[in-house]
Design a protein around this motif. Structure first.
Motif, PDB file in Angstrom:
ATOM      1  N   TYR A 198       7.782   3.623  -7.942  1.00 17.52           N
ATOM      2  CA  TYR A 198       6.532   3.994  -8.581  1.00 17.52           C
ATOM      3  C   TYR A 198       6.668   5.172  -9.537  1.00 17.52           C
ATOM      4  CZ  TYR A 198       4.036   0.970  -5.363  1.00 17.52           C
ATOM      5  OH  TYR A 198       3.561  -0.124  -4.689  1.00 17.52           O
ATOM      6  N   ASP A 220      -3.023   2.886  -9.264  1.00 17.45           N
ATOM      7  CA  ASP A 220      -3.493   2.121  -8.112  1.00 17.45           C
ATOM      8  C   ASP A 220      -3.749   2.994  -6.892  1.00 17.45           C
ATOM      9  OD1 ASP A 220      -1.684  -1.039  -8.543  1.00 17.45           O
ATOM     10  OD2 ASP A 220      -3.665  -0.373  -9.213  1.00 17.45           O
ATOM     11  N   TYR A 221      -2.959   4.039  -6.731  1.00 14.37           N
ATOM     12  CA  TYR A 221      -3.030   4.829  -5.507  1.00 14.37           C
ATOM     13  C   TYR A 221      -3.277   6.301  -5.838  1.00 14.37           C
ATOM     14  CZ  TYR A 221      -0.837   0.598  -3.818  1.00 14.37           C
ATOM     15  OH  TYR A 221      -0.556  -0.705  -3.546  1.00 14.37           O
ATOM     16  N   TRP A 222      -4.158   6.913  -5.038  1.00 11.80           N
ATOM     17  CA  TRP A 222      -4.529   8.307  -5.258  1.00 11.80           C
ATOM     18  C   TRP A 222      -4.560   9.058  -3.936  1.00 11.80           C
ATOM     19  CZ3 TRP A 222      -5.726  10.541 -10.022  1.00 11.80           C
ATOM     20  CH2 TRP A 222      -5.771   9.656 -11.102  1.00 11.80           C
ATOM     21  N   GLY A 252       4.438   4.383   3.073  1.00 10.66           N
ATOM     22  CA  GLY A 252       4.081   3.005   2.789  1.00 10.66           C
ATOM     23  C   GLY A 252       5.207   2.278   2.077  1.00 10.66           C
ATOM     24  N   ARG A 253       4.867   1.632   0.990  1.00 10.98           N
ATOM     25  CA  ARG A 253       5.839   0.810   0.283  1.00 10.98           C
ATOM     26  C   ARG A 253       6.881   1.670  -0.421  1.00 10.98           C
ATOM     27  NH1 ARG A 253       2.686  -4.019  -2.663  1.00 10.98           N
ATOM     28  NH2 ARG A 253       4.759  -4.927  -2.549  1.00 10.98           N
ATOM     29  N   ASP A 275       1.657   4.461  -9.523  1.00 13.28           N
ATOM     30  CA  ASP A 275       1.482   3.102 -10.022  1.00 13.28           C
ATOM     31  C   ASP A 275       2.837   2.588 -10.476  1.00 13.28           C
ATOM     32  OD1 ASP A 275      -1.317   1.530 -11.136  1.00 13.28           O
ATOM     33  OD2 ASP A 275       0.633   0.770 -11.792  1.00 13.28           O
ATOM     34  N   GLN A 314       0.828  -1.190   0.000  1.00 12.02           N
ATOM     35  CA  GLN A 314       0.000   0.000   0.000  1.00 12.02           C
ATOM     36  C   GLN A 314       0.869   1.248   0.000  1.00 12.02           C
ATOM     37  OE1 GLN A 314      -3.311   0.504   0.004  1.00 12.02           O
ATOM     38  NE2 GLN A 314      -3.860  -1.664  -0.126  1.00 12.02           N
ATOM     39  N   VAL A 315       0.396   2.257  -0.700  1.00 17.26           N
ATOM     40  CA  VAL A 315       1.043   3.559  -0.720  1.00 17.26           C
ATOM     41  C   VAL A 315      -0.015   4.594  -0.357  1.00 17.26           C
ATOM     42  CG1 VAL A 315       2.156   5.305  -2.141  1.00 17.26           C
ATOM     43  CG2 VAL A 315       2.749   2.898  -2.444  1.00 17.26           C
ATOM     44  N   GLN A 316       0.300   5.436   0.580  1.00 18.00           N
ATOM     45  CA  GLN A 316      -0.601   6.531   0.934  1.00 18.00           C
ATOM     46  C   GLN A 316      -0.027   7.821   0.384  1.00 18.00           C
ATOM     47  OE1 GLN A 316       0.540   4.366   3.690  1.00 18.00           O
ATOM     48  NE2 GLN A 316      -1.158   3.075   2.978  1.00 18.00           N
TER      49      GLN A 316
END
Length: 123
Positions: free
Chosen positions: A32, A111-113, A26-27, A99, A1-3
């Motif tokens: 990314y 994937d992450y927003w 996060g990761r 992403d 997960q990435v915040q």
């Protein structure tokens, strides 16, 4: 997960500059691709800029080329969007996204927003 958390938005006048930040946790963020998107009221979300994991490659929408600059500092897990010569038509909520695949990111399917930050440019 990435915040992802955006900051730096605000109310400015036409011609002013503003720098947005996208802080990640996060990761491993450096793996990314990261992009900036924006959405104005009543309009679809649109691509603004993207940057590769190393920062060596960037891409911009035609509407912001020459005015906006995307950069990243992987040591700080942060991506920036330096906006200059702002125009009223730049008014929108700005979102960063991440992403591992640039193809997904560029079409707005990252994937992450983040939650977004509002930029308002008055004439």
């Amino acid at each position: 997960q990435v915040q992802l958390v955006e900051s730096g938005g605000g109310l400015v006048q036409a011609g002013d500059s503003l720098r947005l930040s996208c802080a990640a946790s996060g990761r491993t963020f450096s793996s990314y691709f990261v992009g900036w998107f924006r959405q104005a009221p009543g309009k679809e979300r649109e691509f603004v800029a993207a940057i590769s994991w190393s920062g060596g490659n960037t891409d911009y929408a035609d509407s912001v080329k020459g005015r906006f600059t995307i950069s990243r500092d992987n040591a700080k897990n942060t991506v920036y969007l330096q906006m200059s010569s702002l125009k009223p038509e730049d008014t929108a909520a700005y979102y960063c996204a991440a992403d591992t695949k640039i193809s997904r990111l560029l079409i707005g399917r990252g994937d992450y927003w983040g939650q977004g930050t509002q930029v308002t440019v008055s004439s």
